[in-house]
Structure formats: C-alpha cells, structure tokens
Design an enzyme around this catalytic site. Structure first.
Site, PDB file in Angstrom:
ATOM      1  N   ASP A  85     -49.395 -60.475  31.375  1.00 31.35           N
ATOM      2  CA  ASP A  85     -50.226 -59.707  30.012  1.00 31.35           C
ATOM      3  C   ASP A  85     -50.980 -60.222  29.636  1.00 31.35           C
ATOM      4  O   ASP A  85     -51.922 -61.837  30.254  1.00 31.35           O
ATOM      5  CB  ASP A  85     -48.853 -59.477  29.197  1.00 31.35           C
ATOM      6  CG  ASP A  85     -47.862 -60.654  28.691  1.00 31.35           C
ATOM      7  OD1 ASP A  85     -48.455 -62.035  28.523  1.00 31.35           O
ATOM      8  OD2 ASP A  85     -47.197 -60.471  28.323  1.00 31.35           O
ATOM      9  N   ASN A 156     -37.854 -59.233  20.157  1.00 34.69           N
ATOM     10  CA  ASN A 156     -37.056 -57.861  20.073  1.00 34.69           C
ATOM     11  C   ASN A 156     -36.744 -57.508  21.277  1.00 34.69           C
ATOM     12  O   ASN A 156     -36.256 -56.394  21.216  1.00 34.69           O
ATOM     13  CB  ASN A 156     -38.272 -56.664  19.164  1.00 34.69           C
ATOM     14  CG  ASN A 156     -39.719 -56.980  20.227  1.00 34.69           C
ATOM     15  OD1 ASN A 156     -39.522 -57.453  20.772  1.00 34.69           O
ATOM     16  ND2 ASN A 156     -41.161 -56.205  19.845  1.00 34.69           N
ATOM     17  N   HIS A 158     -38.910 -57.891  24.382  1.00 37.04           N
ATOM     18  CA  HIS A 158     -39.543 -57.235  25.161  1.00 37.04           C
ATOM     19  C   HIS A 158     -39.210 -57.907  25.987  1.00 37.04           C
ATOM     20  O   HIS A 158     -39.017 -59.718  25.909  1.00 37.04           O
ATOM     21  CB  HIS A 158     -41.109 -57.131  24.423  1.00 37.04           C
ATOM     22  CG  HIS A 158     -41.724 -58.542  23.590  1.00 37.04           C
ATOM     23  ND1 HIS A 158     -42.148 -58.206  23.148  1.00 37.04           N
ATOM     24  CD2 HIS A 158     -41.701 -59.425  24.398  1.00 37.04           C
ATOM     25  CE1 HIS A 158     -42.998 -59.849  22.484  1.00 37.04           C
ATOM     26  NE2 HIS A 158     -42.330 -60.474  23.581  1.00 37.04           N
ATOM     27  N   GLU A 163     -42.729 -53.254  25.004  1.00 35.16           N
ATOM     28  CA  GLU A 163     -42.209 -53.469  23.726  1.00 35.16           C
ATOM     29  C   GLU A 163     -41.012 -51.611  23.853  1.00 35.16           C
ATOM     30  O   GLU A 163     -40.835 -51.998  25.026  1.00 35.16           O
ATOM     31  CB  GLU A 163     -42.893 -53.010  22.501  1.00 35.16           C
ATOM     32  CG  GLU A 163     -44.970 -53.690  22.485  1.00 35.16           C
ATOM     33  CD  GLU A 163     -44.333 -54.578  22.120  1.00 35.16           C
ATOM     34  OE1 GLU A 163     -42.725 -55.537  22.132  1.00 35.16           O
ATOM     35  OE2 GLU A 163     -44.946 -55.831  21.245  1.00 35.16           O
TER      36      GLU A 163
HETATM   37  P1  PGA Z   1     -42.557 -67.018  23.337  1.00 40.69           P
HETATM   38  O1  PGA Z   1     -42.318 -65.878  23.363  1.00 40.69           O
HETATM   39  O2  PGA Z   1     -42.313 -67.614  24.005  1.00 40.69           O
HETATM   40  O3  PGA Z   1     -43.165 -67.649  22.905  1.00 40.69           O
HETATM   41  O4  PGA Z   1     -41.389 -66.950  22.272  1.00 40.69           O
HETATM   42  C1  PGA Z   1     -41.395 -64.922  24.465  1.00 40.69           C
HETATM   43  C2  PGA Z   1     -41.968 -63.084  24.703  1.00 40.69           C
HETATM   44  O5  PGA Z   1     -42.313 -63.177  23.207  1.00 40.69           O
HETATM   45  O6  PGA Z   1     -41.962 -62.954  25.493  1.00 40.69           O
END
Ligand code: PGA
Length: 261
Positions: A85, A156, A158, A163
């Site tokens: 992404d 959450n 995702h 999302e």
């Molecule tokens: P993080 O984010 O590795 O910074 O915890 C993970 C994500 O949002 O997929």
C-alpha cells in the site's frame, strides 16, 4: 541467532500460528524463511516474488535481512517485490511515504534491482486509479504471483489498508482510511490532520492469491485482532479473519500478541 518457537499450533482449524518469545525472535524466524526461499530459487535460476508490508511490525525482519546480506552474502538480485500500500495522495520522495520507508528500511541496503521494486504510486490521477489498480494486480500475476506475502495487522484487524468491511474479492484500489488507522499512524506525522484520508492498497482478493502468507503481530495491542482472526468466524468486519480461506497462511506472533489465544 536461531529463533526458537515457544509454541506452535499448526493444526488449528482456522489459522495456524507460531508463538515466539519476542518480536525479535519472530522477525528473525521470518527472515530466515524468506532467505531460504530466495536461495532455493537462486539455485534453480528463478525469481523470488515477495509481497512486502510497512509499519513498525516488519522493521526487525528487514534489519535481519540486511544483516544477512552484509554478513552472509544473501543476494537480492533474483528478488521482485510488491508492496501492499501507499497513502493517497503521496509523493514518493516525502519522508512519510511508504516508498521512502522501504528505501530506508530495506532497498537502499541490499542489491535488489530498482526495476524489480513495486510500491503503489500515490501520485496517480484519481480518474486513472481504477485502471492502475488492475494493472498492479496484473503485474503481480505476470511476475508469477507472490511466493511469500508478509502482512502486519491493524488494531482493527485490517491487512494492508483493507479496513473492516472490505470485500474478500477486492483488488488493488483506492480506499478511505479508518479514523482508528489514521490515529495509529499519526505518530509518523506532525499532526493528525496531516495523515492522508485515503490510500491505495492491494485488495484482500489480491493478497489471497499469494502462494504463502505470513502475518506478523507483536505486542498486547494486537492480541484482540489476532484472537478474532484466528479463533472466530471469518467476517469482513475483521479483514484478517478472511485469511482463514487461504490454505498456506501462518500467524507469527510474540507472547504478548498471543494473550487471548
Ligand atoms: P504497525 O501497523 O506495524 O505499525 O503496528 C500494522 C498495520 O497497520 O498493518
């Protein structure tokens, strides 16, 4: 250092998982699996296609891959990468971009060929994004498909920037970020208001086409999303639970992230 698994549940009827004592141990184990595949592919003259993630989770894995390159001669000349992404809109040279993150965390330190690196383009005209998303998925297919897809997980649930509510059939596309995600990522910006509202992400359908998927999760804050994804019914409201449909997916987690299992 050899990474030691504390506990392995490879026969869970939803998603198998491996628990490591620390994020560092887990990250080293994943780096070793990636390095093994890169070398196997080198031996038979093939490319190794990796799906890569940003965020704090994969950082120690990239550090270990760089160490292997510098100290053990692991070459990335046969590696092709596709990142999950990028924020939208976002210039690649911005220090908040995922292009910049990947350069800093991995690409600048290894011998990967520039033309083999793909990160979604946050500068595409909005009208062209649909076509661009389809072409990103086609490029992955044309490269032979992703051999190993690395994922983090949001609080959450995702994966990438898919999302809650994202379709299990989704391809690479423009999405609107959850407020929860913008807040979690605000640490990389000076104010919450500066965090983009949208992003381009590979879809859940794109991710599920990978030959192998490894989702990494460290720390207590991920325990709830990990538990829901592994033990509860698959639902689009917890995107990582849709990985239950994949037959070669494993969660690599530390003890804190395994608290609710
Ligand atoms: P993080 O984010 O590795 O910074 O915890 C993970 C994500 O949002 O997929």
């Amino acid at each position: 250092m050899m990474a030691r698994t504390l506990n392995t549940n490879l026969i869970s009827n939803k998603i198998p998982y491996e628990i490591y004592e620390s994020s560092k141990q887990g990250a080293i184990a994943v780096a070793q699996m990636i390095a093994t595949l890169i070398k196997e592919k080198q031996r038979v003259g093939e490319n190794c296609v990796l799906g890569l993630a940003t965020g704090s989770t994969p950082e120690p894995m990239y550090a270990e891959l760089i160490r292997m390159h510098k100290e053990e001669g692991l070459s990335f000349k046969n590696v092709i990468t596709f990142n999950l992404d990028e924020y939208y809109p976002m210039k690649p040279e911005s220090s908040q971009s995922y292009h910049y993150f990947m350069e800093k965390q991995l690409f600048a330190h290894v011998d990967i060929k520039e033309e083999n690196v793909h990160v979604p383009d946050g500068t595409i005209q909005e009208n062209d994004i649909k076509e661009y998303g389809a072409s990103y998925d086609k490029q992955i297919a044309d490269a032979g498909g992703i051999d190993i897809q690395i994922l983090g997980i949001g609080n959450n649930g995702h994966i990438g920037f898919n999302e809650p509510g994202a379709s299990r059939y989704s391809g690479t596309r423009l999405i609107t970020l959850d407020e929860n995600t913008r807040e979690a990522n605000a640490r990389n910006f000076s104010h919450l208001e500066e965090v983009p509202y949208r992003a381009i992400t590979m879809g859940i359908g794109s991710i599920l086409k990978s030959k192998k998927i490894m989702l990494l999760a460290w720390g207590d804050k991920k325990a709830d999303a990990v538990q829901k994804s592994i033990l509860e019914e698959a639902t689009e409201s917890v995107p990582a639970s849709l990985l239950q449909a994949h037959n070669n997916c494993v969660f690599i987690i530390d003890t804190a992230a395994s608290r609710l299992l």
